[in-house]
Design an enzyme around this catalytic site. Structure first.
Site, PDB file in Angstrom:
ATOM      1  N   GLY A  36       0.927  -1.252   0.315  1.00 54.76           N
ATOM      2  CA  GLY A  36      -0.219  -0.480  -0.252  1.00 54.76           C
ATOM      3  C   GLY A  36       1.459   1.136   0.123  1.00 54.76           C
ATOM      4  CG  HIS A  37       3.498   1.829   3.267  1.00 49.68           C
ATOM      5  ND1 HIS A  37       3.283   1.168   4.306  1.00 49.68           N
ATOM      6  CD2 HIS A  37       2.983   3.123   3.975  1.00 49.68           C
ATOM      7  CE1 HIS A  37       2.840   0.988   5.479  1.00 49.68           C
ATOM      8  NE2 HIS A  37       2.594   2.693   5.226  1.00 49.68           N
ATOM      9  CD  GLN A  61       0.515   9.328  14.568  1.00 46.47           C
ATOM     10  OE1 GLN A  61       0.974  10.111  13.763  1.00 46.47           O
ATOM     11  NE2 GLN A  61      -0.395   8.684  13.417  1.00 46.47           N
ATOM     12  CE  LYS A 150      -4.796   1.331   6.824  1.00 45.50           C
ATOM     13  NZ  LYS A 150      -5.861   0.950   8.330  1.00 45.50           N
TER      14      LYS A 150
END
Ligand code: PAF
Length: 275
Positions: A36-37, A61, A150
């Protein structure tokens, strides 16, 4: 295939950045890179002359009981992936480089959307995301930044931040890359046991129904999946659907074993899901 230049300090990044003529795109990551990256990096290449990838597991985060300490760190494999995908520079700062004065006193507030859905389950998460994204934009100075769909709420908030704070960078969203059974690629999939991995495919099966009640039934039928939220929102406003809603987003967050996964699809009303 040329190895990207790896920089870890602000000074090295500034120097590397000076050597990149033309349009620069950034792909921000927390490492543990997967296909995905690679798609994000290749998309970034199509929008710019050079690509900077950032690799930084951002403590700001993560909540106190989240997976900051066990978040997968695979830097050598990440570099190989960046080289294959064609990144020019990899910026991999330490926490001290990113936050030299300790936890920042001033942070970006994600506002009301930052407190809903994913934000309701992870208080402060999106303030932490937007703060580091704003800092990384300042440090890398791209014309384009590429993010995956996503993390759809993150993407919506990054777009809102760039618009509301006049940050002057184009934000490009990239469709989710999936395994053959529909499971969205995620660095956290590495935590799944073989049984969890089988159960996790229920998330995409549920979203593929494009309908809240049917999706709920699919998830209820999978005992290994515990749903945090399953919601259909207006894709434009990220609030409740109205008569004017033409495109919605069906979002799920669920725990499979000890792993928390999120996923979403876009739903054109009256049709099947498309994202
Ligand atoms: O999506 C991620 O990997 C992270 O939230 C990001 C955008 C790199 C900020 O830490």
């Amino acid at each position: 295939m040329t190895a990207p230049r790896v920089v870890t300090t602000r000074e090295e990044l500034a120097e590397a950045r000076r050597t990149l003529p033309g349009r620069v795109a950034v792909v921000m990551t927390m490492g543990a890179l997967h296909e995905g990256h690679a798609v994000l990096i290749r998309t970034a290449q199509r929008h710019a002359d050079h690509v900077v990838v950032t690799v930084f597991v951002n403590p700001l985060q993560f909540g106190p009981n989240e997976d900051l300490d066990r978040y997968p760190r695979t830097f050598d494999a990440d570099l190989a992936m960046c080289a294959r995908a064609g990144a020019d520079v990899v910026f991999a700062p330490t926490v001290d480089v990113m936050y030299p004065y300790g936890d920042p006193l001033v942070r970006v507030s994600a506002g009301p959307l930052g407190e809903r859905l994913e934000g309701a389950h992870r208080p402060g998460h999106f303030d932490g995301v937007l703060t580091v994204v704003a800092k990384l934009l300042q440090l890398t100075r791209p014309v384009v930044a590429v993010f995956g769909e996503k993390d759809a709420q993150q993407l919506a908030l990054v777009k809102a931040m760039v618009r509301d704070l006049d940050l002057g960078v184009e934000i490009v969203g990239v469709p989710t890359v999936r395994e053959a059974d529909g499971l969205a690629l995620s660095s956290r999939n590495a935590y799944l046991s073989p049984d969890d991995r089988r159960a996790a495919s229920a998330l995409h099966r549920a979203l593929s129904t494009g309908e809240l009640q049917e999706a709920r039934a699919v998830l209820d039928a999978e005992p290994a999946v515990t749903v945090d939220y399953l919601e259909l929102v207006d894709d434009e406003t990220w609030t409740e659907m109205s008569d004017g809603t033409t495109i919605a987003r069906l979002l799920v967050a669920a725990r499979v074993g000890t792993t928390r996964l999120i996923d979403n699809v876009s739903v054109h009303l009256g049709t099947r899901p498309v994202g």
